[in-house]
Design a protein around this motif. Structure first.
Motif, PDB file in Angstrom:
ATOM      1  N   UNK A   1       0.346  -1.214   0.032  1.00  0.00           N
ATOM      2  CA  UNK A   1       0.536   0.212  -0.427  1.00  0.00           C
ATOM      3  C   UNK A   1       1.034   0.457  -0.161  1.00  0.00           C
ATOM      4  N   UNK A   2       1.787   0.872   0.964  1.00  0.00           N
ATOM      5  CA  UNK A   2       2.690   2.544   0.725  1.00  0.00           C
ATOM      6  C   UNK A   2       3.649   2.472  -0.653  1.00  0.00           C
ATOM      7  N   UNK A   3       3.384   1.795  -1.246  1.00  0.00           N
ATOM      8  CA  UNK A   3       4.503   2.145  -2.768  1.00  0.00           C
ATOM      9  C   UNK A   3       3.318   2.255  -3.573  1.00  0.00           C
ATOM     10  N   UNK A   4       2.292   1.971  -3.236  1.00  0.00           N
ATOM     11  CA  UNK A   4       1.230   3.148  -4.733  1.00  0.00           C
ATOM     12  C   UNK A   4       1.083   4.056  -4.235  1.00  0.00           C
ATOM     13  N   UNK A   5       1.554   4.533  -3.282  1.00  0.00           N
ATOM     14  CA  UNK A   5       2.179   6.011  -3.258  1.00  0.00           C
ATOM     15  C   UNK A   5       3.004   6.819  -3.999  1.00  0.00           C
ATOM     16  N   UNK A   6       3.372   5.891  -3.950  1.00  0.00           N
ATOM     17  CA  UNK A   6       5.328   6.717  -5.176  1.00  0.00           C
ATOM     18  C   UNK A   6       4.778   6.222  -6.633  1.00  0.00           C
ATOM     19  N   UNK A   7       5.896   6.507  -7.225  1.00  0.00           N
ATOM     20  CA  UNK A   7       6.466   6.248  -8.693  1.00  0.00           C
ATOM     21  C   UNK A   7       6.584   4.898  -8.625  1.00  0.00           C
ATOM     22  N   UNK A   8       5.927   4.125 -10.198  1.00  0.00           N
ATOM     23  CA  UNK A   8       6.422   3.351 -10.506  1.00  0.00           C
ATOM     24  C   UNK A   8       7.653   2.790  -9.893  1.00  0.00           C
ATOM     25  N   UNK A   9       8.144   3.490 -11.244  1.00  0.00           N
ATOM     26  CA  UNK A   9       9.804   3.406 -11.431  1.00  0.00           C
ATOM     27  C   UNK A   9      11.033   2.515  -9.501  1.00  0.00           C
ATOM     28  N   UNK A  10       9.892   3.473  -8.643  1.00  0.00           N
ATOM     29  CA  UNK A  10      10.476   3.269  -6.952  1.00  0.00           C
ATOM     30  C   UNK A  10       9.556   1.707  -6.215  1.00  0.00           C
ATOM     31  N   UNK A  11       9.023   1.458  -7.400  1.00  0.00           N
ATOM     32  CA  UNK A  11       7.908  -0.332  -6.094  1.00  0.00           C
ATOM     33  C   UNK A  11       9.723  -0.870  -6.684  1.00  0.00           C
TER      34      UNK A  11
END
Length: 446
Positions: free
Chosen positions: A62-72
């Motif tokens: 859920x936290x990653x979903x708030x970030x740009x995809x390249x940061x996943x």
């Protein structure tokens, strides 16, 4: 004429030499090697793979979903894989949710447009797609078979292995806010409620302080699948649940189901669960903002909860044991998701390379930096991950030693569909447990 004879002899000599080289250095065509080096990788052929990744849980927190995809994490893992195998590129597509993905994958396989790999739910959810998935049993590297847990979650009754379990062993538990629990005069660290009577007493004390004891979103019955199903398995046993599904026993005669569902329902009746549980979609945020003392969760949510509350303020307890339970002191869980290989893929070996890489110890260690989960690898321990003793995450490693596999993943597909659609109605009082059980029996009968 002599010239033509010489040409033929030269040609035959070349064929002989090439054949000898192939026999000495070529692939045997037997079981996959322990390094999962595929023919495409060896030849340098350019290959593009497509993979669906579940947008909820799994590899995208859920936290990653708030970030740009390249940061996943998953995108970074794909980049590392592509660097190691420069002839292979992997295109990731995020699937909206697990339920839709299963139906879409089957439809796309029939239409010839399926991805090479798809992130699905394990157990019956995957088994019902057996014809759409490649049996990879003889392609899995021996090292993976030895060091990865959870193969039973992707192995059909007939012995086919339809995918790799994902990189986590999901553990179900109650997350709790330590400050709220202490304010209510309770000590869950040293004296957690282990019986339903003690659990009710704790909920009553929390309610008396003006807090909601438990917050959950039950439009899809997460509490039901996380906790109520464990109570059911505690009382009836998995063999009985399977027998209900195959028609040799009846849900209507399953006392364990009635007792577990009845207690689940009682928590709502007593005001221990948020009143809007059947329609809410923000229980995690309500918990992390201090509006509730507890929430039923799985291990993948721990990192985000610690970030919101602070690791020192996040607690974990097991579900209380039901009276008369034959299974005690544990919880429900296991690898709830997998990545399958499409039956129609043109690049099966490269798919195995990718899945083996994603589940390697090196990559699991990277994954654990982003999402704090109990690894499916036997050779990754809490100590390896520098997990502090006494934290919620450390407790999950302990809990994972005594788990019953997901009941909803064990149910046959028709029964499971009915179960997940109707269970929240039982919680809300719109359906009796008798009618619920009768509907499950009808689904089992086909």
């Amino acid at each position: 004429m002599k010239r033509k004879v010489k040409q033929v002899i030269a040609l035959l000599l070349c064929i002989f030499l090439i054949g000898g080289l192939t026999a000495c250095g070529g692939s045997s065509g037997g079981e996959a090697s322990s390094t999962a080096e595929g023919e495409g990788a060896a030849s340098g052929e350019k290959v593009e793979l497509t993979v669906w990744i579940n947008g909820k849980d799994s590899y995208i927190s859920p936290d990653e979903q708030k970030k740009p995809e390249e940061e996943w994490y998953i995108n970074q893992a794909i980049a590392r894989f592509e660097e190691k195998y420069p002839n292979i590129t992997v295109k990731m597509i995020v699937s909206a949710d697990g339920e839709t993905a299963h139906q879409q994958f089957k439809a796309d396989e029939l239409a010839g447009t399926a991805p090479d790999m798809a992130n699905l739910w394990t157990g019956q959810y995957t088994y019902q797609l057996e014809d759409a998935c490649l049996d990879i049993k003889d392609m899995i590297p021996a090292e993976d078979k030895e060091n990865i847990l959870g193969w039973d979650a992707v192995t059909t009754p007939s012995g086919k292995i339809l995918g790799y379990p994902t990189s986590d062993n999901q553990v179900c538990f109650f997350m709790y806010n330590k400050k709220i629990i202490e304010e209510c005069g309770l000590d869950f660290e040293n004296n957690p409620p282990r019986t339903t009577e003690e659990f009710d007493a704790a909920c009553e004390a929390i309610k008396a302080k003006g807090y909601t004891p438990i917050v959950t979103d039950e439009a899809f019955p997460w509490f039901g699948c996380f906790i109520m199903n464990y109570w059911w398995a505690q009382l009836s046993g998995v063999d009985r649940i399977v027998a209900n599904c195959d028609g040799t026993q009846k849900f209507a005669d399953d006392e364990g189901l009635f007792k577990a569902a009845g207690y689940y329902r009682s928590l709502m009746e007593k005001g221990y669960i948020n009143e809007d549980a059947l329609t809410s979609a923000d229980s995690f945020n309500r918990f992390t903002s201090g509006q509730a003392a507890m929430t039923p969760q799985v291990s993948s949510a721990v990192g985000d909860a610690e970030a919101a509350l602070g690791a020192e303020n996040l607690g974990a307890i097991l579900p209380p044991d039901m009276d008369g339970a034959s299974i005690t002191g544990g919880t429900i869980g296991g690898p709830g998701q997998d990545i399958v290989v499409s039956a129609s893929t043109k690049h099966p070996q490269e798919c195995i390379q990718f899945l083996s890489y994603l589940n390697s110890k090196e990559e699991i260690m990277e994954f654990e930096k982003v999402q704090t989960k109990v690894s499916t690898r036997k050779d990754v321990t809490a100590e390896d991950l520098n997990i502090q003793e006494g934290t919620a995450t450390a407790k999950l490693f302990e809990y994972s030693n005594n788990m019953v596999f997901w009941v909803d993943n064990t149910l046959t597909s028709d029964v499971c569909a009915e179960f997940t659609q109707l269970l929240s109605m039982v919680l809300g009082g719109q359906m009796s447990i008798e009618d619920f059980a009768a509907d499950l029996d009808n689904a089992a009968a086909g």
